[in-house]
Design an enzyme around this catalytic site. Sequence first.
Site, PDB file in Angstrom:
ATOM      1  CE  LYS A   1     -29.343  24.138  12.088  1.00  0.00           C
ATOM      2  NZ  LYS A   1     -30.502  23.560  11.367  1.00  0.00           N
TER       3      LYS A   1
ATOM      4  CG  ASN B   1     -26.378  14.988  11.058  1.00  0.00           C
ATOM      5  OD1 ASN B   1     -25.346  14.956  11.716  1.00  0.00           O
ATOM      6  ND2 ASN B   1     -26.579  15.869  10.086  1.00  0.00           N
ATOM      7  CB  ILE B   2     -26.730  15.598  17.135  1.00  0.00           C
ATOM      8  CG1 ILE B   2     -27.634  14.420  17.501  1.00  0.00           C
ATOM      9  CG2 ILE B   2     -26.925  16.743  18.118  1.00  0.00           C
ATOM     10  CD1 ILE B   2     -27.252  13.713  18.776  1.00  0.00           C
TER      11      ILE B   2
ATOM     12  CB  CYS C   1     -37.300  19.369  21.289  1.00  0.00           C
ATOM     13  SG  CYS C   1     -37.168  18.083  22.569  1.00  0.00           S
TER      14      CYS C   1
END
Length: 215
Positions: free
Chosen positions: A134, A129-130, A154
């Site tokens: 954000k 779920n991107i 990341c």
Amino acid sequence: MKLEVTPKQRVLEAEQREEAMEMSGLELWKRDKPHKICPSPPLPLPVPAAACDETALVPPLNFAMVDDGIFRSGFPETSNFRFLKSLNLRSIVYLCPEPYPETNTEFLEKNGIRLHQFGIEGRKEPFVNIPDDKIREALKVVLDPRNQPLLIHCKRGKHRTGCVVGCLRKLQKWCLSSVFDEYHRFAAAKARITDQRFMELFDVSSLKHLTPSHC
């Protein structure tokens, strides 16, 4: 008169000679028995020259330049700090939800680098779920010249970082095939269809008022 030797006698004599040779060899071995040999401990593996040289500049995993003043990578280790310092960074855009390690935080404080954290969960398909909001907020930080030079990272520099950079490329008017090619260059066998679909559908219109020199 010549005595005949029967085949049975020949066999018996051969066996006796063989037994005598074995006995003599055994006695010789006992007398000259070598001392017990203990195995030597394994030699340490040679340390790479870069690890020995404290002045070496070691980039983080998957490090690359995205554009002037914008870089990307996986999570920086302490061995990468000297390299990061050479970039004269003003900011780091961190895309993971986990707290930033104390050692890394100390490095940022010591060098006047500001941390911008956008906690995006690193889940595997099909549970990816991107969060659009954000990614959008991260891009606003990336596009602000006051935050550059900056590093986007990341954990491995593949999926979350790849999505941010891919959306930036759309804002730079890259064609979709080129955006995907760059994404695959870093994600390789770990490439995700969900990431590519997200980049394809990402709407950059709300970011077009940000007109840095990169776009």
